[in-house]
Design an enzyme around this catalytic site. Sequence first.
Site, PDB file in Angstrom:
ATOM      1  N   CYS A  86       0.836  -1.200   0.000  1.00  0.00           N
ATOM      2  CA  CYS A  86       0.000   0.000   0.000  1.00  0.00           C
ATOM      3  C   CYS A  86       0.882   1.266   0.000  1.00  0.00           C
ATOM      4  O   CYS A  86       1.592   1.510  -0.959  1.00  0.00           O
ATOM      5  CB  CYS A  86      -0.974  -0.041   1.180  1.00  0.00           C
ATOM      6  SG  CYS A  86      -2.362   1.107   1.001  1.00  0.00           S
ATOM      7  N   HIS A 181      -3.659  -5.387   0.641  1.00  0.00           N
ATOM      8  CA  HIS A 181      -3.133  -5.764   1.965  1.00  0.00           C
ATOM      9  C   HIS A 181      -3.087  -7.283   2.135  1.00  0.00           C
ATOM     10  O   HIS A 181      -4.085  -7.894   2.494  1.00  0.00           O
ATOM     11  CB  HIS A 181      -4.004  -5.152   3.072  1.00  0.00           C
ATOM     12  CG  HIS A 181      -3.797  -3.683   3.236  1.00  0.00           C
ATOM     13  ND1 HIS A 181      -2.797  -3.157   4.027  1.00  0.00           N
ATOM     14  CD2 HIS A 181      -4.437  -2.625   2.692  1.00  0.00           C
ATOM     15  CE1 HIS A 181      -2.835  -1.832   3.959  1.00  0.00           C
ATOM     16  NE2 HIS A 181      -3.818  -1.485   3.154  1.00  0.00           N
ATOM     17  N   GLU A 183      -1.817  -8.925   4.456  1.00  0.00           N
ATOM     18  CA  GLU A 183      -1.820  -9.347   5.858  1.00  0.00           C
ATOM     19  C   GLU A 183      -3.217  -9.554   6.430  1.00  0.00           C
ATOM     20  O   GLU A 183      -3.372 -10.171   7.483  1.00  0.00           O
ATOM     21  CB  GLU A 183      -1.045  -8.329   6.713  1.00  0.00           C
ATOM     22  CG  GLU A 183      -1.703  -6.969   6.882  1.00  0.00           C
ATOM     23  CD  GLU A 183      -1.462  -5.990   5.729  1.00  0.00           C
ATOM     24  OE1 GLU A 183      -1.666  -4.794   5.941  1.00  0.00           O
ATOM     25  OE2 GLU A 183      -1.078  -6.431   4.617  1.00  0.00           O
ATOM     26  N   SER A 235      -1.129 -13.443  38.717  1.00  0.00           N
ATOM     27  CA  SER A 235      -2.533 -13.031  38.809  1.00  0.00           C
ATOM     28  C   SER A 235      -3.487 -14.138  38.397  1.00  0.00           C
ATOM     29  O   SER A 235      -4.676 -14.072  38.652  1.00  0.00           O
ATOM     30  CB  SER A 235      -2.771 -11.825  37.898  1.00  0.00           C
ATOM     31  OG  SER A 235      -2.650 -12.231  36.545  1.00  0.00           O
ATOM     32  N   GLY A 236      -2.957 -15.163  37.723  1.00  0.00           N
ATOM     33  CA  GLY A 236      -3.859 -16.176  37.181  1.00  0.00           C
ATOM     34  C   GLY A 236      -4.248 -15.863  35.745  1.00  0.00           C
ATOM     35  O   GLY A 236      -4.858 -16.672  35.073  1.00  0.00           O
ATOM     36  N   GLY A 237      -3.879 -14.666  35.260  1.00  0.00           N
ATOM     37  CA  GLY A 237      -4.118 -14.311  33.860  1.00  0.00           C
ATOM     38  C   GLY A 237      -3.120 -15.032  32.959  1.00  0.00           C
ATOM     39  O   GLY A 237      -2.152 -15.628  33.438  1.00  0.00           O
ATOM     40  N   VAL A 238      -3.349 -14.954  31.653  1.00  0.00           N
ATOM     41  CA  VAL A 238      -2.515 -15.709  30.705  1.00  0.00           C
ATOM     42  C   VAL A 238      -1.045 -15.289  30.787  1.00  0.00           C
ATOM     43  O   VAL A 238      -0.148 -16.125  30.923  1.00  0.00           O
ATOM     44  CB  VAL A 238      -3.021 -15.513  29.259  1.00  0.00           C
ATOM     45  CG1 VAL A 238      -2.092 -16.216  28.264  1.00  0.00           C
ATOM     46  CG2 VAL A 238      -4.429 -16.062  29.112  1.00  0.00           C
ATOM     47  N   ASP A 239      -0.780 -13.979  30.701  1.00  0.00           N
ATOM     48  CA  ASP A 239       0.611 -13.523  30.626  1.00  0.00           C
ATOM     49  C   ASP A 239       1.412 -13.923  31.864  1.00  0.00           C
ATOM     50  O   ASP A 239       2.498 -14.494  31.756  1.00  0.00           O
ATOM     51  CB  ASP A 239       0.683 -12.001  30.421  1.00  0.00           C
ATOM     52  CG  ASP A 239       0.014 -11.561  29.117  1.00  0.00           C
ATOM     53  OD1 ASP A 239      -0.162 -12.415  28.229  1.00  0.00           O
ATOM     54  OD2 ASP A 239      -0.346 -10.375  29.001  1.00  0.00           O
ATOM     55  N   SER A 240       0.868 -13.635  33.054  1.00  0.00           N
ATOM     56  CA  SER A 240       1.651 -13.937  34.262  1.00  0.00           C
ATOM     57  C   SER A 240       1.772 -15.449  34.465  1.00  0.00           C
ATOM     58  O   SER A 240       2.782 -15.934  34.965  1.00  0.00           O
ATOM     59  CB  SER A 240       1.066 -13.244  35.503  1.00  0.00           C
ATOM     60  OG  SER A 240      -0.094 -13.888  35.966  1.00  0.00           O
ATOM     61  N   SER A 241       0.759 -16.207  34.034  1.00  0.00           N
ATOM     62  CA  SER A 241       0.836 -17.674  34.163  1.00  0.00           C
ATOM     63  C   SER A 241       1.938 -18.243  33.276  1.00  0.00           C
ATOM     64  O   SER A 241       2.690 -19.137  33.681  1.00  0.00           O
ATOM     65  CB  SER A 241      -0.497 -18.324  33.785  1.00  0.00           C
ATOM     66  OG  SER A 241      -1.520 -17.903  34.664  1.00  0.00           O
TER      67      SER A 241
END
Length: 525
Positions: A86, A181, A183, A235-241
């Site tokens: 583009c 595009h 992508e 925290s139990g969230g995805v990232d920290s787990s």
Amino acid sequence: MAHDIHAHRILILDFGSQYTQLIARRVREIGVYCELHPWDMSDEDIRAFAPRGIILAGGPESVHEANSPRAPQAVFDLNVPVLGICYGMQTMAEQLGGKVEGSDLREFGYARVDVVGKSQLLAGIEDHVDADGVFGLDVWMSHGDKVTRLPEGFHILASTPSCPIAAMSDDTRHYYGVQFHPEVTHTKQGGRILSRFVLEISGCEALWTPANIVEDAVAAVRAQVGDANVLLGLSGGVDSSVVAALLHKAIGDQLTCVFVDNGLLRLHEGDQVMAMFAENMGVKVIRANAEEQFLSNLAGESDPEKKRKIIGRTFIDVFDAEASKLDNIQFLAQGTIYPDVIESAGAKSGKAHVIKSHHNVGGLPEEMNLKLVEPLRELFKDEVRKIGLELGLPYDMVYRHPFPGPGLGVRILGEVKKEYADLLRRADHIFIEELRKADWYHKTSQAFVVFQPVKSVGVVGDGRRYAWVVALRAVETVDFMTARWAHLPYELLETVSGRIINEIEGISRVTYDVSSKPPATIEWE
């Protein structure tokens, strides 16, 4: 580490398109490491990065306007393949001696391009072949300007009726431009086109795989940390787990996690986090039961922004108190991911260390003088999930819906009370349980219940009763920037409503939120 998984790499220069992160995610999905940098990256930084290929992304500006962005000269001096998308195609055309003009005809949305020239980029890639043997591609367009004269050495690769030069190529120098595009998923063969550029034309090997990323991250953590101790707020969230699982694999007992139970978590969530990490994986986890502290600090406050701040401050107090009991901690681990790095400081220096405000550990580093460990800072969210699976975390945990940092604190409208949190937890649990049973949980991007501090009349047996009202919220979204409310079946809504009202004394009415974003946000507060 047998091979350097960053060695084969693609550089993506960002000219301001909303799709740029998508290009990076697609390249990573192909199995190749790439980084996103602003269009004005310095020549020496580009040379130091040493890409095998460069992608010039899209952007909102017009090439023929004064002061519009240009690709750095190093892009064309490095002798590596370049793909302009583009705006990237337009600035490439202009900089190499072609011409770009504004057009009265804007092309926006689906288009069909005819592949009229031969080139390695599109050879054998098509959606249709018409009667005359012309190959066609279904693509997504979003542009007003167009290239009207090719630079020297280029030929026309594809065209549409309103855009004769919809793609161009110079196979000698391996320079390519596409006006559409590749992508976005609307361009059906987009993945194959990017794959062709990255793997075959640029000669990258697909080394960027979940197994290799884990191996690489483990080695990097060991090199950075040595035999020092690391603290993580779990925290139990995805990232920290995923950070917890990764660090545990890398450094075992040198990791201590502090899990702050603020009384605003989902039903049984605290016990699940402990079972998962402490019991199953053998991670050292300190559980701080701080429900009373959080609720007493929140008493009487109904302003959403102030509630968030109180929850954030209390988190830091509790986390600090636990951390100060530990000896000999040198590092603080965080779940910073690549989009945070890109957003913060425009990722200009590439060295921007930013503490996610929603991890709420802003008060720590100065006093404790801790160094940061951020093992996920190169990864997109979808990659973090794949790494989680690779590390053996359960699918249901890794693909769980997002949950806000302040927890139920922002799903209870107005003042937060223990009674409200307990009712909401149970209602939310019923909603999610029924979504899973009906196979709707993974079809929605986020689903939850909101507690409304208003009472409504209900009839129970022969008597009337006044009880609380809750709203169900479920949305479908790709990027959380825009979202549409999920069109759940009436039977499912009926089941959820019936169970909540019958099983939870204290709730007399269930409503369903049918607002999309924009104008409404996904969360109510």
